[in-house]
Structures are given as structure tokens and as C-alpha cells.
Design a protein around this motif. Structure first.
Motif, short mmCIF file in Angstrom:
data_model
loop_
_atom_site.label_atom_id
_atom_site.label_comp_id
_atom_site.label_asym_id
_atom_site.label_seq_id
_atom_site.Cartn_x
_atom_site.Cartn_y
_atom_site.Cartn_z
N GLU A 73 -62.40 16.83 24.84
CA GLU A 73 -62.92 17.58 25.98
C GLU A 73 -63.31 16.67 27.13
OE1 GLU A 73 -65.95 20.26 24.58
OE2 GLU A 73 -64.48 21.63 23.78
N LEU A 74 -63.91 15.53 26.84
CA LEU A 74 -64.30 14.61 27.91
C LEU A 74 -63.08 13.98 28.56
CD1 LEU A 74 -67.41 12.95 26.29
CD2 LEU A 74 -67.39 14.50 28.25
N SER A 75 -62.02 13.72 27.80
CA SER A 75 -60.82 13.10 28.37
C SER A 75 -60.05 14.06 29.26
CB SER A 75 -59.92 12.55 27.27
OG SER A 75 -59.34 13.60 26.54
N GLU A 78 -62.72 18.98 30.50
CA GLU A 78 -62.98 20.39 30.20
C GLU A 78 -64.02 20.52 29.10
OE1 GLU A 78 -59.34 22.39 29.31
OE2 GLU A 78 -58.35 21.62 31.08
N LEU A 79 -65.21 20.04 29.36
CA LEU A 79 -66.29 20.14 28.38
C LEU A 79 -66.70 21.61 28.30
CD1 LEU A 79 -68.07 18.56 26.46
CD2 LEU A 79 -69.68 18.22 28.32
N ASN A 80 -66.47 22.24 27.17
CA ASN A 80 -66.70 23.67 27.00
C ASN A 80 -68.10 23.94 26.48
OD1 ASN A 80 -64.07 24.51 27.75
ND2 ASN A 80 -63.33 23.76 25.78
N LEU A 81 -69.02 24.07 27.40
CA LEU A 81 -70.40 24.39 27.04
C LEU A 81 -70.68 25.83 27.37
CD1 LEU A 81 -72.17 21.23 28.47
CD2 LEU A 81 -71.57 21.69 26.11
N PRO A 82 -71.54 26.49 26.61
CA PRO A 82 -71.87 27.87 26.93
C PRO A 82 -72.55 27.99 28.29
CG PRO A 82 -73.17 27.08 25.06
CD PRO A 82 -72.26 25.98 25.48
#
Length: 87
Positions: A73-75, A78-82
Motif C-alpha cells: 500500500e505504501l509503495s 494507496e494506504l487504505n484506511l477507514p
């Protein structure tokens, strides 16, 4: 450790150690993570959910899987946080 707790732990530690390097911050967080995993193993074993060896293997697998997911996700950015307030 939840993301919010981890953030507050790192932020507070940095307030107490303003001259710390990034390496020292990561080393501190790794140490705290280890302590949390040891406590989790003790809980699993005390609750009779697994043996110490099984709990260690499970937690190590979860840790690697989680780290792989974070790396991906970091690469991609697109860090998928709520969303705030979402459950």
C-alpha cells in the motif's frame, strides 16, 4: 498496537527524545511491538487457545502478512484506511 496508539506512542517518545534519529524511533517501535507480541502469546496460551509455539508461529505469520500489505500500500500510495468515524 492500533495505528492511533502507535502514532501517539511514537509522537510522545519523540517529544521526550527530540534529537533521536529515524533509526532510533524505529528501534523503539520494534521493541514495543515485540513486547506486545509476547503479551499476546501469553494471553493465547493462558486462555488455552494454543500452545506457546503455535501462538508464536501465528503471530509471526500475521506480522509478516501485515508488513507485506503495508509495503504494498505504501509503495502504490494507496494506504487504505477507514474514513473518519467509519467502523
Amino acid at each position: 498496537m492500533t495505528l492511533a496508539f502507535g502514532h501517539q506512542l511514537a509522537a510522545t517518545w519523540l517529544e521526550l527524545h527530540p534529537e533521536a534519529s529515524a533509526y532510533q524511533v524505529v528501534e523503539f517501535l520494534e521493541e514495543q511491538s515485540f513486547r506486545a507480541r509476547v503479551a499476546a502469546v501469553e494471553v493465547y496460551v493462558a486462555a488455552g487457545k494454543s500452545s506457546q509455539e503455535e501462538a508464536l508461529v501465528l503471530l509471526e505469520h500475521e506480522s509478516r502478512s501485515y508488513r507485506d500489505l503495508m509495503r504494498k500500500e505504501l509503495s502504490t500510495g494507496e494506504l487504505n484506511l477507514p474514513a473518519p468515524g467509519a467502523r
